[in-house]
Design an enzyme around this catalytic site. Structure first.
Site, PDB file in Angstrom:
ATOM      1  N   TYR A  61      -6.600  -0.434  -6.785  1.00  0.00           N
ATOM      2  CA  TYR A  61      -5.907  -1.846  -6.205  1.00  0.00           C
ATOM      3  C   TYR A  61      -5.197  -1.482  -4.894  1.00  0.00           C
ATOM      4  CZ  TYR A  61      -1.504  -0.848  -8.988  1.00  0.00           C
ATOM      5  OH  TYR A  61      -0.564  -0.183  -9.447  1.00  0.00           O
ATOM      6  N   GLU A  62      -4.894  -2.847  -4.303  1.00  0.00           N
ATOM      7  CA  GLU A  62      -4.342  -2.882  -2.787  1.00  0.00           C
ATOM      8  C   GLU A  62      -5.030  -2.157  -1.973  1.00  0.00           C
ATOM      9  OE1 GLU A  62      -2.001  -4.810  -2.028  1.00  0.00           O
ATOM     10  OE2 GLU A  62      -1.089  -5.034  -4.006  1.00  0.00           O
ATOM     11  N   GLY A  63      -6.486  -2.219  -2.229  1.00  0.00           N
ATOM     12  CA  GLY A  63      -7.535  -1.526  -1.439  1.00  0.00           C
ATOM     13  C   GLY A  63      -7.961  -0.244  -1.669  1.00  0.00           C
TER      14      GLY A  63
ATOM     15  N   ARG B 215       0.763  -1.320   0.008  1.00  0.00           N
ATOM     16  CA  ARG B 215       0.158  -0.049  -0.226  1.00  0.00           C
ATOM     17  C   ARG B 215       0.820   1.087   0.089  1.00  0.00           C
ATOM     18  NH1 ARG B 215      -5.099  -1.675   4.085  1.00  0.00           N
ATOM     19  NH2 ARG B 215      -6.206  -2.964   2.372  1.00  0.00           N
TER      20      ARG B 215
END
Lengths: 594, 594
Positions: free
Chosen positions: A438-440, A297
């Site tokens: 992406y990645e949350g 992140r």
């Protein structure tokens, strides 16, 4: 379409905002001197400018493509990846014991930014490999570390993170991939994983998949999920490669951007089961995955800074060259380059100010991560860790959201030419658009910021940060120039709004969760703006003290901070109002009323 | 990927905000009854939903393409265009004397919105033809009108606007295309025009190019530019088509979006000169072009509303269907459709509120345009004209800027799926991104708003609008519900900020032009937000009075206005601050300092 690494700003931040000097005096970082930092950055700049940056446009026009289960990457990627690994760039931040360089995250962060500015698509492969290394070092057995980490660090193998399934995206509790234990202690995996970045490619001889899956009889929800290591090719005890494992790439996605980065659908176990070994303990898969997610992140946040910087450079180059219209102040009768027009300057300053603010915040957070690991004092380690952890969702969420805005402004600076693909400005917007997802997604980051980072300690970390900002306000009061007066006024208003919002979030989370979460993303943005503004305020103070040494650089820095105060920090009260009073309307709108 | 025309909102706006009833009592609009409006809208909805909307995705995947000077449009476009013309849709707003329907712009605007929501790319051809018709009706000779307008109205021929050249974009003073007078009173044109929308295609038998060019010995700058009509095929005196004219499409652009709309490079006069006739008087070309530009700018604003609505519908459909995560308030232990999550609701409400606000503003402006032409009282005509003229750059600038934001939010609602092209959400962002650029960038609109619309009458029109808003505030004070209280507070703050900014702009334009123009785009956005909020406030009042008749519709309207007040109108003070104090930093940054 060239890229020039902003080495001067990077080193300025390290020297004056992130205290590289102090960092290099901590145990383990003795080698991270100013000279080393500069040498590493200059070498990274050369490599990324000369080797990787030219591939960015090629990757957009000749994306990686799939054929019968194999993926051929963009022409030039294999050679560049070889040079990347030979240069040791995969190991900058990783332990020397496994072949890495063991440098601080602060220095590695600058390298990450340059690689991503050169090509987001290319940089994604090392980015994911970094996460796999981190997860293995934290949760893997000694045998797993020995077997995999050196090969990942050398670049002979690469790594992937396998979380998402068609029905399980943000909600990993819904993961269904099965892992069946075998007599020899290994597992056989069965299931489908989607959105797997570099899930298949031709850059390395093996691919190490980390996979979330359920063991038989495991509880429902996240507690039933374990983490498995599933290599594309099995690894013999002597380290040589064995049989092809039962994991296959059945397709790659057709995407808006980052087209050179293959996004794979991976099928596990269609031919008897994919052999895997468990990492760490059963049922703790999500916990381990969060280790690599946290690193990833932060890195995605740096992708935001990187693409924003590249878009800004591109727009500035055009604005310096395109002649159009007379100046509005009538200072000449002839048309001038558009960089003279107030609105174009405003756009370029907005792009620059948001980019530099987000960069400074990320680097300062990276240095906190380093101190959290290396500082001699345990209280200081805890404080630095809390600061870093608070900043991770902000760096990820804000840097990526602003990168979309910056890339869009970059198109606008180009006028009609910005809409023509050959110009290159549009690619940055298309590429950047994945970053807040992406990645949350930003909402997932904002939930983390509220739940784990703000509420869990009752707002203590948040208020500690506010107190640090107040110190900067006091310092600004000592400097009597227009920029510092404006910055002090706006930063104070921003910090006060931040504290109000923190009190609201902490106070209302139990009684009015829907209202609090209706303001979650505005809260994250507010944090991104206030903290970026704070770092630019510190930059302003440093530049005011140094301006005689290099007026060109420091005057621009002071003006950039001034601009951020008046054009960006001024947005904070709006966000505060939306958070404090915006929940009622959101709550009132029942889903069936849309 | 279907489209459902928002007929209910359109008719609500016409009935309660734009006073269609009153309009239909004005001379010339007697046929524009409520029943007619509804019948026309329903027919337009059927055509656009069933025939045009399915072409939108096809146009993105199979763009119009160029081959040896000819352009083949997307499969299905020819048939749809034939149905469009047979339905009489090109003539909705144009005079009955030439074959049109002579309906008010208010009704035509709803038709324009639907066509553009169905497919921006398809709608561009009629949009440009509209502008050519308008310019001919205003400035053409009777012979020119008779020769061209009926064919344009019937759809047998289409029209284009030829302004831009490689060195002349926003700055038309730099136009170099030459027009050499011939003995017979015609002209021969020589030059290159770029970015010509539907400059070449296969939808109609002839294309009528309106071209800006210079006559020999004409003065430098805009006063030397005249307007010419240059048909692709010459037109014989009996109206039949004659020889191919010397205008040729040498290429079309490879664009980020609106890929089905061919954007042509047109070469005039490479084979002896392209035959043209002058429209109106020599040297007044730019003036005439502004007639069609004004209509086209308003229409592009409607494109913004249209694509924003389509993106919102798309995102809402996904949010209603995608199951992911439990509710944050713990109301159930099971995952729910994401439309239940506060942040998704916030995004959908933001999309809806901005779209509905911009729609209401545009329709109210269109009705003012109608009154400016048809009202019996000359003072009222002048007031309505001033109102409409003020709104054109706001409708164009704000609706298109917000459409980019809305389309981007639409991707975000989809999460990872939003980045996959097959999902369809990304196309709206790619398509929308041209809207703040063509027909004058947002900065060009903002210059118009400042120069011609605000400063020229010393702020009189602006303050008259503020006074109208204050009346709405008073009406809000009579209604004691949370939505009206919030709206009154935020609208008042917004209106006061608007007045402050108007005074700043009018007061400082002479002494500090750079500072004023550094805030030009923020001023335009401020206007867009305050005026949209004003219309949603009026909608709130109407809905509060009507809610018993249709609670589902009116409650949602009230909540949408409430949301707009707390989440969008709250941004106004930030814009004001950036305008009032943001000029200094922009001015301080010399071009060489970037």
């Amino acid at each position: 379409m060239t890229y020039t690494a902003p080495l001067k700003d990077m080193l300025f931040i390290m020297d004056h905002l992130a205290d590289l000097q102090g960092l290099s005096q901590l145990p383990g970082f003795e080698e991270a001197t100013r000279d080393t930092a500069q040498a590493v950055l200059e070498e990274a700049a050369r490599f990324n400018q000369d080797v990787v940056a030219p591939l960015n446009v090629i990757g957009d026009r000749e994306p990686s493509h799939w054929h019968h289960g194999n993926v051929t990457t963009t022409p030039g990627f294999r050679d560049a990846f070889r040079q990347f690994t030979e240069g040791g760039w995969q190991g900058v931040v990783h332990p020397q014991a496994y072949g890495g360089q063991g440098l601080p995250k602060l220095i590695a962060t600058a390298c990450t930014e340059m690689l991503n500015a050169a090509s987001l698509s290319f940089a994604l492969c090392p980015l994911l490999t970094d996460g796999v290394i981190e997860a293995l070092l934290t949760a893997g057995s000694e045998a797993q570390k020995q077997r995999f980490v050196p090969h990942l660090l050398s670049g002979a193998w690469t790594g992937t993170m396998n979380l998402t399934e068609p029905q399980a995206g943000s909600d990993l509790a819904l993961v269904r991939t099965r892992a069946e234990p075998q007599a020899d202690g290994t597992y056989k995996l069965f299931g489908t994983k989607i959105f797997i970045t570099y899930g298949e490619h031709d850059l390395a001889e093996n691919i190490v998949h980390l996979v979330l899956a359920r063991t038989p009889g495991a509880p429902e929800g996240v507690k039933g999920i374990s983490l498995f290591i599933v290599p594309k090719f099995l690894v013999n005890d002597d380290g040589s490669l064995g049989a092809r494992n039962d994991v296959h790439c059945v397709s790659i996605e057709h995407k808006l951007g980052i087209k050179a980065s293959p996004t794979a659908v991976l099928q596990y176990g269609d031919h008897g089961g994919a052999m895997g070994t468990m990492i760490g303990e059963e049922g703790r898969g999500l916990e381990y995955m969060f280790i690599m997610m946290n690193a990833a992140r932060f890195a995605v946040g740096m992708q935001g800074v990187a693409v924003a910087d590249r878009a800004t450079q591109h727009a500035l180059a055009y604005a310096r060259e395109r002649v159009q219209s007379r100046p509005v102040d009538g200072s000449t009768k002839d048309p001038v380059t558009i960089v003279h027009h107030p609105d174009v300057k405003r756009m370029l300053l907005a792009m620059r100010a948001m980019t530099e603010g987000a960069r400074a915040l990320a680097y300062v957070a990276a240095a906190a991560h380093d101190r959290a690991h290396a500082h001699a004092d345990s209280g200081e380690r805890a404080r630095q860790a809390a600061f870093y952890e608070f900043m991770v969702p902000v760096v990820k969420g804000w840097s990526t959201e602003m990168s979309v805005e910056v890339a869009s402004l970059g198109i606008q600076v180009h006028g009609g030419m910005g809409f023509i693909e050959e110009t290159g400005a549009a690619q940055y917007l298309r590429d950047a658009r994945i970053l807040p997802i992406y990645e949350g997604t930003t909402a997932i980051q904002a939930n983390d910021l509220i739940g784990r980072k703000t509420v869990r300690d009752g707002g203590a970390t948040a208020h500690a940060i506010a107190a640090q900002i107040a110190v900067t306000e006091t310092e600004l009061a000592q400097l009597d120039i227009p920029a510092s007066r404006a910055m002090r006024q706006r930063l104070q208003a921003g910090r006060e709004a931040f504290e109000q919002v923190v009190n609201f979030v902490v106070g209302q989370i139990k009684s009015h969760p829907n209202a609090v979460f209706a303001g979650s993303v505005p809260y994250l943005k507010l944090c991104g703006i206030v903290f970026s503004g704070w770092q630019l305020a510190r930059a302003l103070l440093a530049s005011a003290a140094l301006r005689e040494t290099d007026p060109h650089f420091h005057d621009a820095k002071i003006i950039t901070a001034h601009f951020f105060a008046e054009h960006i920090l001024t947005q904070v009260p709006a966000l505060r109002d939306a958070i404090l009073s915006g929940g009622e309307a959101v709550d009132a709108m029942r889903p069936d009323m849309f």
